[in-house]
Design a protein around this motif. Structure first.
Motif, PDB file in Angstrom:
ATOM      1  N   VAL A   1       0.843  -1.198   0.000  1.00 18.69           N
ATOM      2  CA  VAL A   1       0.000   0.000   0.000  1.00 18.69           C
ATOM      3  C   VAL A   1       0.876   1.245   0.000  1.00 18.69           C
ATOM      4  CG1 VAL A   1      -1.727   1.327   1.296  1.00 18.69           C
ATOM      5  CG2 VAL A   1      -1.960  -1.153   1.084  1.00 18.69           C
TER       6      VAL A   1
ATOM      7  N   ASN B   1      -2.191   2.344   7.276  1.00 20.81           N
ATOM      8  CA  ASN B   1      -2.664   1.570   6.133  1.00 20.81           C
ATOM      9  C   ASN B   1      -4.118   1.889   5.801  1.00 20.81           C
ATOM     10  OD1 ASN B   1      -1.585  -0.532   4.323  1.00 20.81           O
ATOM     11  ND2 ASN B   1      -3.347  -1.700   5.067  1.00 20.81           N
TER      12      ASN B   1
ATOM     13  N   GLU C   1      -5.367   3.478   2.279  1.00 17.91           N
ATOM     14  CA  GLU C   1      -6.281   2.767   1.384  1.00 17.91           C
ATOM     15  C   GLU C   1      -7.503   3.629   1.069  1.00 17.91           C
ATOM     16  OE1 GLU C   1      -6.922  -1.304   2.856  1.00 17.91           O
ATOM     17  OE2 GLU C   1      -5.584  -1.852   1.212  1.00 17.91           O
TER      18      GLU C   1
END
Length: 166
Positions: free
Chosen positions: A6, A80, A84
């Motif tokens: 990511v 994260n 995202e």
């Protein structure tokens, strides 16, 4: 998706958005409606107004997402979930705004996507500057669309499933 993947995707996405911004901004700063329509055709004026409006929106969405990616990448601990969400926003605002412009001055013809020909088809024949910018942007946003395909639907499905388990 793994944090490292990511984070890397955020970095490459940010770089591609920067390319798009660096193409759109000088174009918008340097053109006029009269310059885009030397023949003073009223239908071309309408086309160009719509095109310029769509490019301004695309620039704003891309700039905002570029800044959000910068925030995600500068955080001391990479988040994260936030990253995202930003990648999802890039797909649904910047990428979709390029491929589905409000004024429909151009569209993507999927029949040409695999032939090596340009898949972008214009509603009216634009001046070379408009054509060149759009085709250059199509390459950038096609790469982004491929890179971020997961965020079209899989990401939302995953988030819903996590919500149901909570």
């Amino acid at each position: 998706m793994a944090i490292h993947n990511v984070q890397q995707l955020c970095e490459t996405t940010k770089a591609k958005l920067k390319q798009a911004i660096e193409a759109i901004e000088p174009f918008l700063n340097g053109v006029t409606l009269a310059g885009l329509n030397p023949d003073q055709d009223p239908a071309m004026d309408e086309f160009n107004r719509g095109f310029l409006s769509d490019m301004r929106h695309l620039l704003v969405f891309s700039d905002v997402n570029y800044e959000k990616l910068g925030v995600a990448l500068r955080r001391p601990t990479f988040n994260n979930e936030y990253a995202e969400r930003v990648l999802y926003d890039v797909y649904h605002s910047s990428v979709n705004n390029f491929f589905y412009p409000k004024h429909e001055c151009y569209s993507e013809d999927g029949r040409y996507a695999y032939t090596g020909q340009d898949a972008i088809r214009f509603r009216k024949k634009p001046v070379r500057e408009v054509r060149d910018l759009t085709l250059a942007l199509s390459k950038i946003f096609e790469e982004l669309r491929e890179d971020l395909a997961y965020y079209e639907t899989d990401y939302v499905t995953q988030r819903r499933m996590q919500g149901e388990r909570a």
